[in-house]
Structure formats: C-alpha cells, structure tokens
Design a protein around this motif. Structure first.
Motif, PDB file in Angstrom:
ATOM      1  N   ILE A 143     -22.203 -32.399 -33.479  1.00  0.00           N
ATOM      2  CA  ILE A 143     -23.046 -32.141 -32.314  1.00  0.00           C
ATOM      3  C   ILE A 143     -22.249 -31.426 -31.230  1.00  0.00           C
ATOM      4  O   ILE A 143     -22.688 -30.426 -30.666  1.00  0.00           O
ATOM      5  CB  ILE A 143     -23.629 -33.468 -31.776  1.00  0.00           C
ATOM      6  CG1 ILE A 143     -24.722 -33.988 -32.710  1.00  0.00           C
ATOM      7  CG2 ILE A 143     -24.194 -33.289 -30.367  1.00  0.00           C
ATOM      8  CD1 ILE A 143     -25.187 -35.397 -32.397  1.00  0.00           C
ATOM      9  N   LYS A 146     -21.331 -27.796 -32.406  1.00  0.00           N
ATOM     10  CA  LYS A 146     -22.468 -26.864 -32.326  1.00  0.00           C
ATOM     11  C   LYS A 146     -22.794 -26.488 -30.884  1.00  0.00           C
ATOM     12  O   LYS A 146     -23.222 -25.368 -30.606  1.00  0.00           O
ATOM     13  CB  LYS A 146     -23.710 -27.488 -32.976  1.00  0.00           C
ATOM     14  CG  LYS A 146     -23.720 -27.447 -34.491  1.00  0.00           C
ATOM     15  CD  LYS A 146     -25.053 -27.991 -35.008  1.00  0.00           C
ATOM     16  CE  LYS A 146     -25.177 -27.864 -36.513  1.00  0.00           C
ATOM     17  NZ  LYS A 146     -26.477 -28.362 -37.006  1.00  0.00           N
ATOM     18  N   LEU A 147     -22.586 -27.431 -29.966  1.00  0.00           N
ATOM     19  CA  LEU A 147     -22.853 -27.163 -28.557  1.00  0.00           C
ATOM     20  C   LEU A 147     -21.919 -26.073 -28.039  1.00  0.00           C
ATOM     21  O   LEU A 147     -22.344 -25.152 -27.330  1.00  0.00           O
ATOM     22  CB  LEU A 147     -22.674 -28.452 -27.748  1.00  0.00           C
ATOM     23  CG  LEU A 147     -23.308 -28.522 -26.364  1.00  0.00           C
ATOM     24  CD1 LEU A 147     -24.796 -28.219 -26.401  1.00  0.00           C
ATOM     25  CD2 LEU A 147     -23.060 -29.892 -25.745  1.00  0.00           C
ATOM     26  N   GLU A 150     -22.984 -22.727 -29.449  1.00  0.00           N
ATOM     27  CA  GLU A 150     -24.131 -22.164 -28.733  1.00  0.00           C
ATOM     28  C   GLU A 150     -23.679 -21.415 -27.483  1.00  0.00           C
ATOM     29  O   GLU A 150     -24.171 -20.320 -27.177  1.00  0.00           O
ATOM     30  CB  GLU A 150     -25.108 -23.284 -28.352  1.00  0.00           C
ATOM     31  CG  GLU A 150     -26.286 -22.851 -27.503  1.00  0.00           C
ATOM     32  CD  GLU A 150     -27.308 -21.997 -28.239  1.00  0.00           C
ATOM     33  OE1 GLU A 150     -28.153 -21.376 -27.568  1.00  0.00           O
ATOM     34  OE2 GLU A 150     -27.253 -21.952 -29.493  1.00  0.00           O
ATOM     35  N   VAL A 242     -27.071 -32.613 -24.666  1.00  0.00           N
ATOM     36  CA  VAL A 242     -27.449 -33.271 -25.918  1.00  0.00           C
ATOM     37  C   VAL A 242     -28.620 -34.208 -25.659  1.00  0.00           C
ATOM     38  O   VAL A 242     -28.617 -34.964 -24.685  1.00  0.00           O
ATOM     39  CB  VAL A 242     -26.268 -34.077 -26.497  1.00  0.00           C
ATOM     40  CG1 VAL A 242     -26.694 -34.834 -27.757  1.00  0.00           C
ATOM     41  CG2 VAL A 242     -25.086 -33.162 -26.790  1.00  0.00           C
ATOM     42  N   SER A 261     -28.715 -29.799 -27.833  1.00  0.00           N
ATOM     43  CA  SER A 261     -28.683 -30.247 -29.224  1.00  0.00           C
ATOM     44  C   SER A 261     -29.692 -31.368 -29.390  1.00  0.00           C
ATOM     45  O   SER A 261     -29.787 -32.255 -28.541  1.00  0.00           O
ATOM     46  CB  SER A 261     -27.279 -30.756 -29.577  1.00  0.00           C
ATOM     47  OG  SER A 261     -27.279 -31.359 -30.848  1.00  0.00           O
ATOM     48  N   GLN A 263     -31.568 -34.219 -32.184  1.00  0.00           N
ATOM     49  CA  GLN A 263     -31.521 -34.925 -33.447  1.00  0.00           C
ATOM     50  C   GLN A 263     -32.867 -35.629 -33.633  1.00  0.00           C
ATOM     51  O   GLN A 263     -33.523 -35.968 -32.652  1.00  0.00           O
ATOM     52  CB  GLN A 263     -30.402 -35.976 -33.441  1.00  0.00           C
ATOM     53  CG  GLN A 263     -29.023 -35.418 -33.177  1.00  0.00           C
ATOM     54  CD  GLN A 263     -28.800 -35.095 -31.708  1.00  0.00           C
ATOM     55  OE1 GLN A 263     -29.147 -35.860 -30.822  1.00  0.00           O
ATOM     56  NE2 GLN A 263     -28.223 -33.939 -31.447  1.00  0.00           N
ATOM     57  N   SER A 292     -28.419 -32.419 -36.812  1.00  0.00           N
ATOM     58  CA  SER A 292     -28.748 -31.942 -35.466  1.00  0.00           C
ATOM     59  C   SER A 292     -28.957 -30.440 -35.498  1.00  0.00           C
ATOM     60  O   SER A 292     -28.522 -29.754 -36.422  1.00  0.00           O
ATOM     61  CB  SER A 292     -27.612 -32.284 -34.497  1.00  0.00           C
ATOM     62  OG  SER A 292     -26.426 -31.588 -34.862  1.00  0.00           O
ATOM     63  N   ARG A 293     -29.632 -29.942 -34.473  1.00  0.00           N
ATOM     64  CA  ARG A 293     -29.788 -28.485 -34.347  1.00  0.00           C
ATOM     65  C   ARG A 293     -29.840 -28.123 -32.872  1.00  0.00           C
ATOM     66  O   ARG A 293     -30.196 -28.934 -32.025  1.00  0.00           O
ATOM     67  CB  ARG A 293     -31.038 -28.002 -35.071  1.00  0.00           C
ATOM     68  CG  ARG A 293     -32.338 -28.566 -34.538  1.00  0.00           C
ATOM     69  CD  ARG A 293     -33.523 -28.057 -35.349  1.00  0.00           C
ATOM     70  NE  ARG A 293     -33.439 -28.439 -36.747  1.00  0.00           N
ATOM     71  CZ  ARG A 293     -34.478 -28.490 -37.562  1.00  0.00           C
ATOM     72  NH1 ARG A 293     -35.683 -28.193 -37.116  1.00  0.00           N
ATOM     73  NH2 ARG A 293     -34.340 -28.834 -38.811  1.00  0.00           N
ATOM     74  N   MET A 294     -29.471 -26.879 -32.581  1.00  0.00           N
ATOM     75  CA  MET A 294     -29.486 -26.394 -31.202  1.00  0.00           C
ATOM     76  C   MET A 294     -30.842 -25.783 -30.884  1.00  0.00           C
ATOM     77  O   MET A 294     -31.395 -25.019 -31.679  1.00  0.00           O
ATOM     78  CB  MET A 294     -28.395 -25.348 -30.987  1.00  0.00           C
ATOM     79  CG  MET A 294     -26.995 -25.921 -30.829  1.00  0.00           C
ATOM     80  SD  MET A 294     -26.791 -27.098 -29.468  1.00  0.00           S
ATOM     81  CE  MET A 294     -27.430 -26.166 -28.068  1.00  0.00           C
TER      82      MET A 294
END
Length: 314
Positions: A143, A146-147, A150, A242, A261, A263, A292-294
């Motif tokens: 998480i 990925k943040l 981004e 998040v 992010s 979830q 998880s995804r952005m």
C-alpha cells in the motif's frame, strides 16, 4: 426354517442399524442447520463511519450464514490497552469466534498465546505471525509502495513531501516502509511528522512549505481534506492517502484530494465471518490477502473501481 429365521433377524438388525445411522446423520445436520454461532468483532477504534464498508461485508455474511455478530468499536482510537482488555473479556465469554483488527499484533499474539481457551480467532487488516489464527490482511508494505508510485506517476521527482502520522502503530510502520522504499529512487525531500491536533494541520497549510501531504490513515486523510476544503481551498498542496469513505470520494471528485489507496473492506469483512464459521466447524481456511489499488480522478469511474468504492450497490 432356522436359516430363514436367521436371515430375517440379520436383515431386521441391519435395517435397524441403517435407520439409526440415517436418524443420527439427520439429527446432526438439523443441529448444524439450526445452530447459531456467536461471533465478536473488535475494531481498532475511531469513528463508526470509518468501518461502514467493513461492517457492510460482515452484515452480508451474517445474513447469509445465520450468525450473531457483536460489533465492538473501541472508545479510543488506536488504544492498544483498551483493545487488549476487550479481547481478554471476549476470550473469557462464551463466544464461538472472534474477529479483530489489531493495533499492535505482537500484543495480540501474546494475549492469544496466554489464553487457555481455544476460541477461533480471525485477524483482519494486518498479519499475526507465528500464531494459530487465520489472517485476512492488507499488504500494508505494498500500500505504501503504490502510494509513492502514484506520486511519481504525476511527475513529482523533486518535491517537498510531508508525511503526517497520528499513531506510529504496526500497520502504519509497514506502509511507511513501502513508501520509503519506492520514493527513495527520486530526489524528493521527504519529512515525517507526527500530528495530534487539527491546528497542527492548519499550520502546515498556512506555512505552505510543502508541495505534497501524505498520510497512511483514513481518518487523518479525511481531517486533512476537510481543513483544506474549509480553509485553504485555493492551496496548491496536493493530498494523497489511504482508505476511503463517502466524504473522501467526494473530496477526490472536487480535486481536494489527488489520490488514495483503497482496499476492499467489504470483502475483508465478509471473508472474516466466513473464516470464523469455517474454523468453528473445523473446516480448513487459508489466509487471504486483500489487494489494494490506487484511485484518482482519471480512473475513479472505471467499472472495476466503482465496485470497490461502492460495494453496497453490487
């Protein structure tokens, strides 16, 4: 004649045994069908609306599986002493299983190991190592990673980034580790600051020394967005974080937040109850990692993102 009587007796006895087996099986099945399990859910504390998606998943499983749920939200946010006290109390009650979002997983592990009762326990959001529990965690390291990705995807390689942290607990530490690992590949200046009051966030916007504000906590992300929208709407400081709720989604649409992010808390809640029921019934259930995804302004309307943002309508 004797042989015939013997055959009749054997046949009658066999029939009686078969009938008894069928009766016992039906009785067991009827008992299982009518049995209602009592499951306690212990959160990590905070505003109750922070758990709306998690609770929705739990309620969906509750209806489907016919269980009783006792949802316990701690009075104080990230209060590990209170959480341990509540866990201890629930372990001493006649509950069939416990779902818990640990604040500090080592404390939880110690409490579980000390307990003489073998109550099935499902750990949500984080992972308890070396303990006989089922884990349904987020990949908190990923998480954070990925943040940072981004932020870099926005072309930010030489910015002043301020990461705000309210409580430096286990899952926050993991997110921070992932963020640092990714962002270190750039020339961004990253500073970490612990904040306790909204006045401290207001001061950060007033000073205007940061290009980007990041947080790993959903409630803090909401607080930052509300301060920016209410007092500093024209600020050029970008905000990333998040977690999601209705306000955070709205703030993204308005451009107050630049990305977050997300979830599937709904899936985590549903699978948590399913895992608990399987453990009670002595069925096998493997750990499940929630991906998880952005989400940003460009992709928030994609179908697969709408499903995770608005699980209630699916």
């Amino acid at each position: 004649m004797k042989k015939r009587k013997k055959r009749i007796l054997v046949f009658t006895f066999s029939l009686a045994v078969i009938s008894l087996i069928i009766f016992i099986n039906e009785a067991v099945l009827l008992k299982e069908k009518n049995e209602i399990f009592n499951i306690s859910v212990i959160t990590k504390g905070g505003k109750i609306n922070s758990f709306s998606r998690l609770k929705s998943g739990i309620d969906g499983a509750k209806k489907e599986m016919g269980v009783n749920i006792n949802f316990i939200n701690l009075e104080g946010k990230e209060n590990k002493e209170e959480q341990i006290k509540v866990l201890r109390e629930e372990l001493n009650k006649e509950v069939d299983a416990i779902l818990i979002q640990p604040i500090e997983y080592n404390y939880i592990k110690e409490e579980i190991d000390k307990s003489k009762k073998k109550t099935p326990i499902v750990v949500l959001e984080t992972k308890v190592e070396d303990s006989k529990v089922i884990n349904i965690p987020y990949d908190n390291y990923k998480i954070g990673y990925k943040l940072a990705d981004e932020i870099m995807s926005r072309g930010h390689f030489k910015k002043n980034i301020l990461v705000l942290i309210e409580e430096d607990v286990d899952y926050i530490k993991k997110r921070k580790e992932g963020f640092i690992e990714s962002i270190k590949l750039t020339n961004n200046m990253v500073q970490f600051l612990q904040v306790k009051r909204k006045e401290e966030v207001e001061r950060i916007f007033k000073e205007n020394k940061s290009d980007i504000i990041v947080t790993f906590d959903m409630e803090l992300l909401e607080e930052i967005a509300k301060i920016k929208e209410g007092l500093f709407k024209e600020s050029k400081i970008e905000v990333y974080g998040v977690g999601t709720n209705d306000y955070i989604i709205s703030a993204l649409e308005k451009g107050i937040i630049n990305g977050f992010s997300v979830q599937s808390e709904f899936n985590m809640g549903y699978l948590g109850v399913k895992a608990a029921v399987d453990l009670i019934k002595k069925n096998s259930f493997e750990d499940v990692v929630i991906d998880s995804r952005m989400i940003n302004c460009e992709n928030m309307y994609y179908d697969y993102n709408q499903k995770i943002l608005f699980p209630f309508v699916n």
